[in-house]
Design an enzyme around this catalytic site. Sequence first.
Site, mmCIF file in Angstrom:
data_model
loop_
_atom_site.group_PDB
_atom_site.id
_atom_site.type_symbol
_atom_site.label_atom_id
_atom_site.label_comp_id
_atom_site.label_asym_id
_atom_site.label_seq_id
_atom_site.Cartn_x
_atom_site.Cartn_y
_atom_site.Cartn_z
ATOM 1 N N ASP A 6 0.844 -1.186 0.000
ATOM 2 C CA ASP A 6 0.000 0.000 0.000
ATOM 3 C C ASP A 6 0.883 1.241 0.000
ATOM 4 O O ASP A 6 1.990 1.232 -0.567
ATOM 5 C CB ASP A 6 -0.950 -0.042 1.200
ATOM 6 C CG ASP A 6 -0.230 -0.301 2.534
ATOM 7 O OD1 ASP A 6 0.951 0.098 2.659
ATOM 8 O OD2 ASP A 6 -0.834 -0.882 3.449
ATOM 9 N N SER A 7 0.443 2.314 0.659
ATOM 10 C CA SER A 7 1.188 3.574 0.651
ATOM 11 C C SER A 7 2.565 3.452 1.276
ATOM 12 O O SER A 7 3.480 4.201 0.916
ATOM 13 C CB SER A 7 0.387 4.658 1.381
ATOM 14 O OG SER A 7 -0.003 4.216 2.675
ATOM 15 N N HIS A 8 2.741 2.518 2.205
ATOM 16 C CA HIS A 8 4.053 2.355 2.828
ATOM 17 C C HIS A 8 5.078 1.815 1.842
ATOM 18 O O HIS A 8 6.281 2.045 2.004
ATOM 19 C CB HIS A 8 3.952 1.429 4.040
ATOM 20 C CG HIS A 8 3.196 2.029 5.192
ATOM 21 N ND1 HIS A 8 3.070 1.407 6.410
ATOM 22 C CD2 HIS A 8 2.529 3.202 5.313
ATOM 23 C CE1 HIS A 8 2.366 2.171 7.227
ATOM 24 N NE2 HIS A 8 2.020 3.265 6.581
ATOM 25 N N HIS A 48 2.617 9.117 7.622
ATOM 26 C CA HIS A 48 3.229 8.037 6.867
ATOM 27 C C HIS A 48 4.738 8.019 7.105
ATOM 28 O O HIS A 48 5.317 9.001 7.574
ATOM 29 C CB HIS A 48 2.935 8.190 5.367
ATOM 30 C CG HIS A 48 1.601 7.662 4.977
ATOM 31 N ND1 HIS A 48 0.437 8.302 5.287
ATOM 32 C CD2 HIS A 48 1.249 6.534 4.284
ATOM 33 C CE1 HIS A 48 -0.592 7.605 4.818
ATOM 34 N NE2 HIS A 48 -0.124 6.522 4.214
#
Length: 368
Positions: free
Chosen positions: A154-156, A339
Amino acid sequence: MRTLLTGLSAAVLLQGALAQDVSRVAAEPAGLKPLASSVNGRVVAQPDGMLLRQWPGTYAEAAFQGDEVYFRVGAGDVSLRVSVDGEAAVPLVKPAAGLYRVANFKRGGAHLLRVAVASESQGGATGFGGFLIGATAQPAPLPRRSRQIEFIGDSHTVGYGNTSATRQCSQADVWATTDTTRGVAALVAAHYGADYQANAISGRGVVRNFDGYKADTLPEAYPFALFDKSRKADDAGWQPRVIAIALGTNDFSTPLRTGEPWATREQLRAAYEATYARFADALHRRHPAAYIVLWIAAGDGAEVRSEVERVAEQVRRSGNPRIGFVPVAGLSMSGCDWHPSVADDRQIADALIQHLDKQRDVWAAAAR
């Protein structure tokens, strides 16, 4: 996939005395000829020779002897990083479609040019049209990397807002400060001298997207080259020896909403575990020689940390011992919207490298 080609107006943001200059060419010089290259990442070839790409982290490389080289950019908003011989990359942000010239790099010998995508492209695909050289330049052998690593997440994994100086970001800020080339995937791959793919989408989960957002989950989108699902990904020749997956943050980061398929967290956890285990098993069947590592950025006691660990154990019990679990705690989470920052990405990469270095025969079939 690693695609062979026979042969990206926004401002070119030059930072200090960079080793190379990138500029848009208004009129194409006569006598340009295609330069063979490699493209790493999922792409769809178009009749005009343009390659469409949408998954993050796509990069193209070409090797040559000469004092200048050219590349084409197609339509679509993208932020690129252009580097010669591993020197500091020149950012090319939202370039207009057309031809670009790279020059003013160290003279003499063979050179390796890399054009890499730093931004995320959920809104639509962008195009890349390959490399060209003039009459005074010559092609040179491309590097042959035997190691391949695939990152799924995902965004990570994308590197969402990882270069931001603040957690408070607009959507425009997120786009501008996302840099997959400085994220976990690029760092781990560079350590091992490997080619890599980053098949990740911000906000997506295993069975539930962030806050119940209705869109394809990552396992649903994964088989396709583009997010419109118009064509399956052609992964011929892509044989990763390591598959690093980070999924679950979006499944569990928000409370369940009325109307979602799961009435309780227990039901959500059961669906997550079963679906994630099936996804990992499918990857194992497709790449039986690959070592799979499930990682998560979460501290002790976090719901998602426990769930990822349970999935790893389920996969191990099902008959695949080549799976690991790497939790990473103590991150600053100072990037956009809490994040990981680039420093956090370095910490995650180091944790993955430390874990992989302890595994026997991870690279057994790959030449060192």
